[in-house]
Write a protein that holds these residues in place. Structure first.
Motif, PDB file in Angstrom:
ATOM      1  N   UNK A 128      -6.402  -3.580  -2.904  1.00  0.00           N
ATOM      2  CA  UNK A 128      -6.496  -2.952  -4.224  1.00  0.00           C
ATOM      3  C   UNK A 128      -7.887  -3.193  -4.806  1.00  0.00           C
ATOM      4  N   UNK A 129      -8.627  -2.092  -5.032  1.00  0.00           N
ATOM      5  CA  UNK A 129      -9.990  -2.233  -5.562  1.00  0.00           C
ATOM      6  C   UNK A 129     -10.185  -1.344  -6.785  1.00  0.00           C
ATOM      7  N   UNK A 133      -1.184  -3.270   9.593  1.00  0.00           N
ATOM      8  CA  UNK A 133      -1.581  -1.929   9.179  1.00  0.00           C
ATOM      9  C   UNK A 133      -2.086  -2.028   7.750  1.00  0.00           C
ATOM     10  N   UNK A 134      -3.277  -1.513   7.497  1.00  0.00           N
ATOM     11  CA  UNK A 134      -3.922  -1.740   6.207  1.00  0.00           C
ATOM     12  C   UNK A 134      -4.403  -0.424   5.604  1.00  0.00           C
ATOM     13  N   UNK A 135      -4.124  -0.283   4.299  1.00  0.00           N
ATOM     14  CA  UNK A 135      -4.688   0.833   3.552  1.00  0.00           C
ATOM     15  C   UNK A 135      -5.609   0.289   2.472  1.00  0.00           C
ATOM     16  N   UNK A 136      -6.646   1.025   2.193  1.00  0.00           N
ATOM     17  CA  UNK A 136      -7.590   0.672   1.132  1.00  0.00           C
ATOM     18  C   UNK A 136      -7.376   1.640  -0.021  1.00  0.00           C
ATOM     19  N   UNK A 137      -6.993   1.099  -1.175  1.00  0.00           N
ATOM     20  CA  UNK A 137      -6.685   1.933  -2.331  1.00  0.00           C
ATOM     21  C   UNK A 137      -7.715   1.678  -3.424  1.00  0.00           C
ATOM     22  N   UNK A 138      -8.554   2.691  -3.675  1.00  0.00           N
ATOM     23  CA  UNK A 138      -9.652   2.566  -4.626  1.00  0.00           C
ATOM     24  C   UNK A 138      -9.387   3.467  -5.828  1.00  0.00           C
ATOM     25  N   UNK A 139      -9.562   2.898  -7.017  1.00  0.00           N
ATOM     26  CA  UNK A 139      -9.474   3.717  -8.229  1.00  0.00           C
ATOM     27  C   UNK A 139     -10.755   3.534  -9.026  1.00  0.00           C
ATOM     28  N   UNK A 171      -7.469   5.588   0.429  1.00  0.00           N
ATOM     29  CA  UNK A 171      -7.016   6.371  -0.724  1.00  0.00           C
ATOM     30  C   UNK A 171      -8.035   6.219  -1.842  1.00  0.00           C
ATOM     31  N   UNK A 172      -8.512   7.347  -2.369  1.00  0.00           N
ATOM     32  CA  UNK A 172      -9.531   7.313  -3.419  1.00  0.00           C
ATOM     33  C   UNK A 172      -9.098   8.232  -4.557  1.00  0.00           C
ATOM     34  N   UNK A 198       3.405  -2.925   1.428  1.00  0.00           N
ATOM     35  CA  UNK A 198       4.402  -3.861   0.926  1.00  0.00           C
ATOM     36  C   UNK A 198       3.767  -5.163   0.453  1.00  0.00           C
ATOM     37  N   UNK A 199       2.490  -5.347   0.800  1.00  0.00           N
ATOM     38  CA  UNK A 199       1.745  -6.522   0.353  1.00  0.00           C
ATOM     39  C   UNK A 199       0.442  -6.054  -0.264  1.00  0.00           C
ATOM     40  N   UNK A 200       0.051  -6.720  -1.351  1.00  0.00           N
ATOM     41  CA  UNK A 200      -1.122  -6.319  -2.119  1.00  0.00           C
ATOM     42  C   UNK A 200      -2.198  -7.384  -2.013  1.00  0.00           C
ATOM     43  N   UNK A 201      -3.379  -6.962  -1.591  1.00  0.00           N
ATOM     44  CA  UNK A 201      -4.539  -7.851  -1.503  1.00  0.00           C
ATOM     45  C   UNK A 201      -5.555  -7.380  -2.538  1.00  0.00           C
ATOM     46  N   UNK A 202      -5.817  -8.204  -3.549  1.00  0.00           N
ATOM     47  CA  UNK A 202      -6.711  -7.804  -4.634  1.00  0.00           C
ATOM     48  C   UNK A 202      -8.156  -8.161  -4.289  1.00  0.00           C
ATOM     49  N   UNK A 203      -9.034  -7.210  -4.514  1.00  0.00           N
ATOM     50  CA  UNK A 203     -10.436  -7.393  -4.169  1.00  0.00           C
ATOM     51  C   UNK A 203     -11.301  -6.761  -5.260  1.00  0.00           C
ATOM     52  N   UNK A 204     -12.249  -7.510  -5.786  1.00  0.00           N
ATOM     53  CA  UNK A 204     -13.194  -6.941  -6.743  1.00  0.00           C
ATOM     54  C   UNK A 204     -14.322  -6.244  -6.004  1.00  0.00           C
ATOM     55  N   UNK A 205     -14.840  -5.195  -6.601  1.00  0.00           N
ATOM     56  CA  UNK A 205     -15.826  -4.354  -5.928  1.00  0.00           C
ATOM     57  C   UNK A 205     -17.186  -5.028  -5.763  1.00  0.00           C
ATOM     58  N   UNK A 206     -17.406  -6.150  -6.439  1.00  0.00           N
ATOM     59  CA  UNK A 206     -18.693  -6.839  -6.320  1.00  0.00           C
ATOM     60  C   UNK A 206     -18.604  -8.103  -5.462  1.00  0.00           C
TER      61      UNK A 206
END
Length: 348
Positions: free
Chosen positions: A10-11, A36-42, A69-70, A94-102
């Motif tokens: 999650x970014x 299996x990993x998805x990258x979700x950017x907002x 996903x953008x 099903x699992x959320x990994x939080x990541x800051x964009x910087x």
């Protein structure tokens, strides 16, 4: 069929074009094993080249096996809480990994935190981190990285905020849904601390992978600097009253200086009357004899004794900052053989 191994990174993004290449490169280098990993950017209304950078990196990440996903909106930013919620809603992991964009991930982050989350399903999983530049926020970094697993669930009332920093958070979607979405009041709101406290209120736990899994960048534009300090103080104070002062008949404030007095003045009247003394080691303060609360409407005005810590009676609310006295405060506290969150609580 959705795999139980599905993870969503999650970014939330806002004007991060300077840092996104390093951030996305670190994600592309993740050791995923069978995950299996998805990258979700907002994107929260960026006015720089952030979206262009993300679009450029999309095929690179897809070539590494990521689903990307953008989405986003134009116009004024709605805040990091809103952006995180939108990123989570559009994702399916099903699992959320939080990541800051910087910030940057270390290669083993996903696997290690995923495994920890399986072992501790009711916990927010964090990790140790390193600062960039290395000499920034030395005291804070030492505090966060040196907390014991027990202290991660105890020292939740300090001014440092959550005992595992938000950019290292990892949890199941079930846990997130149970706690509820991030606060969306916008700029100045400590959405991570509010979520952290709600999680603890629901008997949730905190666990840390004791490896450095994040490079935590320090710079003048980071969101931390926009948080309203008074909002954080009020959240901490409310929790102190609910979980400690409301259960104690009386207590001592450890620190007769600025922070201890600020706490005393901030307390509701019924809890100010429960303060039996301030304690300190400063002879000048102790020789004053009493602290007189001049702004009180009571007559006579409250007079609170100032005593040496060795003669003070627990429980203590400690308003002394750690690692500022070359170990003297910590040595003094240890000499009393007290139990944390029973005989004292850290409110530094």
């Amino acid at each position: 069929m959705e795999s139980i191994h599905d993870n969503a990174i999650i970014i939330p993004v806002y004007n991060a074009s300077s840092w996104l290449p390093d951030c996305l490169r670190s994600i592309a280098c993740q050791i995923k094993n069978k995950l299996k990993v998805e990258l979700s950017v907002y994107d929260d209304g960026s006015t720089d080249e952030s979206l262009d950078v993300i679009e450029k990196w999309k095929p690179v990440l897809e070539a590494e096996g990521f689903k990307v996903l953008i989405s986003g909106h134009s116009g004024p930013p709605k805040g990091v809480g809103f952006a995180k919620n939108q990123s989570i809603q559009q994702s399916s992991g099903k699992y959320l990994c939080f990541q800051d964009s910087d910030d940057e991930m270390k290669p083993g982050r996903l696997t290690l935190q995923y495994n920890a989350s399986l072992e501790h399903p009711d916990a927010i999983i964090g990790s140790k981190f390193e600062r960039d530049p290395p000499d920034s926020t030395l005291r804070y970094t030492y505090w966060a990285n040196s907390l014991t697993q027990e202290q991660l669930n105890q020292q939740v009332l300090t001014s440092h905020g959550p005992t595992v920093i938000m950019p290292t958070w990892f949890c199941s979607r079930d846990l997130f849904n149970r706690v509820g979405e991030f606060d969306e009041k916008g700029k100045g709101t400590p959405e991570d601390l509010i979520f952290f406290y709600r999680h603890l209120d629901l008997k949730g736990k905190i666990f840390r992978v004791d490896e450095v899994l994040l490079v935590y960048r320090y710079h003048p534009l980071q969101t931390t600097f926009s948080i309203d300090e008074k909002v954080i103080w009020d959240l901490r104070l409310k929790r102190l009253v609910k979980y400690f002062l409301g259960k104690w008949d009386n207590f001592t404030i450890w620190n007769a200086g600025k922070q201890g007095r600020r706490l005393y003045r901030s307390l509701p009247e019924e809890y100010r009357s429960q303060v039996t003394s301030f304690c300190d080691v400063d002879e000048k303060k102790i020789k004053q004899g009493n602290y007189i609360y001049e702004n009180s409407n009571l007559r006579p005005k409250p007079r609170v004794p100032i005593v040496h810590f060795t003669t003070a009676k627990p429980p203590f609310v400690i308003c002394v900052k750690l690692d500022l006295t070359k170990g003297e405060f910590e040595k003094n506290l240890h000499s009393l053989n007290l139990l944390e969150n029973v005989d004292y609580v850290m409110f530094s």
